[in-house]
Motif scaffolding. Sequence first.
Motif, short mmCIF file in Angstrom:
data_model
loop_
_atom_site.label_atom_id
_atom_site.label_comp_id
_atom_site.label_asym_id
_atom_site.label_seq_id
_atom_site.Cartn_x
_atom_site.Cartn_y
_atom_site.Cartn_z
N LYS A 299 68.89 -38.29 -72.23
CA LYS A 299 67.76 -38.57 -71.35
C LYS A 299 66.70 -39.42 -72.05
N GLY A 300 67.17 -40.28 -72.95
CA GLY A 300 66.27 -41.16 -73.67
C GLY A 300 65.92 -42.37 -72.83
N SER A 301 65.00 -43.15 -73.33
CA SER A 301 64.60 -44.39 -72.67
C SER A 301 64.86 -45.54 -73.64
N VAL A 302 65.22 -46.68 -73.09
CA VAL A 302 65.42 -47.87 -73.93
C VAL A 302 64.14 -48.15 -74.71
N ASP A 303 62.99 -47.83 -74.12
CA ASP A 303 61.70 -48.06 -74.79
C ASP A 303 61.53 -47.22 -76.05
N ASP A 304 62.30 -46.11 -76.14
CA ASP A 304 62.24 -45.26 -77.34
C ASP A 304 63.04 -45.85 -78.50
#
Length: 159
Positions: free
Chosen positions: A133-138
């Motif tokens: 559930k990560g984000s590319v922004d992370d």
Amino acid sequence: MHLDSYHTMKSLNFEFLRPKWPELAGLGGFAESYAHHDPVGAILKLRVYCEQIVDWIHHDQRLPKPFQANLNDLLNNQPFRDVVPEVVLSKLHAIRMEGNRAAHGNKGDTTTALRLLREAYNVGRWVFVNYAKGSVDDCSAFVEPPQGGVESVQQRREK
């Protein structure tokens, strides 16, 4: 090398994986540090990284596995192909094929190792977004590792 050391090897590009998959972050870090002086070793580390991702997805998604499946069989397994997009499959196949050349022919150069590092980073980003559930922004932007990997970057900063 003891497997626990994989958990502690720092990386430039794979730290976003560390909370959920410390061994993947460590394998990425080893591949970065080997890319220049031991590209065959770096490619072999990336092949292990690839195998671990493929095994993890099979396990997490409870996908049936072919009997005595090798990595190629697992990548071509239809249930696996149903959950992994073609663009990710092609990156995994590239790592597998170069990993085979490194393992069986001791073939591999720095250019290939650096290209596969980028492919592995992109696969890791896809896994992170889809399964953590990560984000590319992370994920920080990919940085091509200098000779010596993250340690040489830290030494330069300290100077």
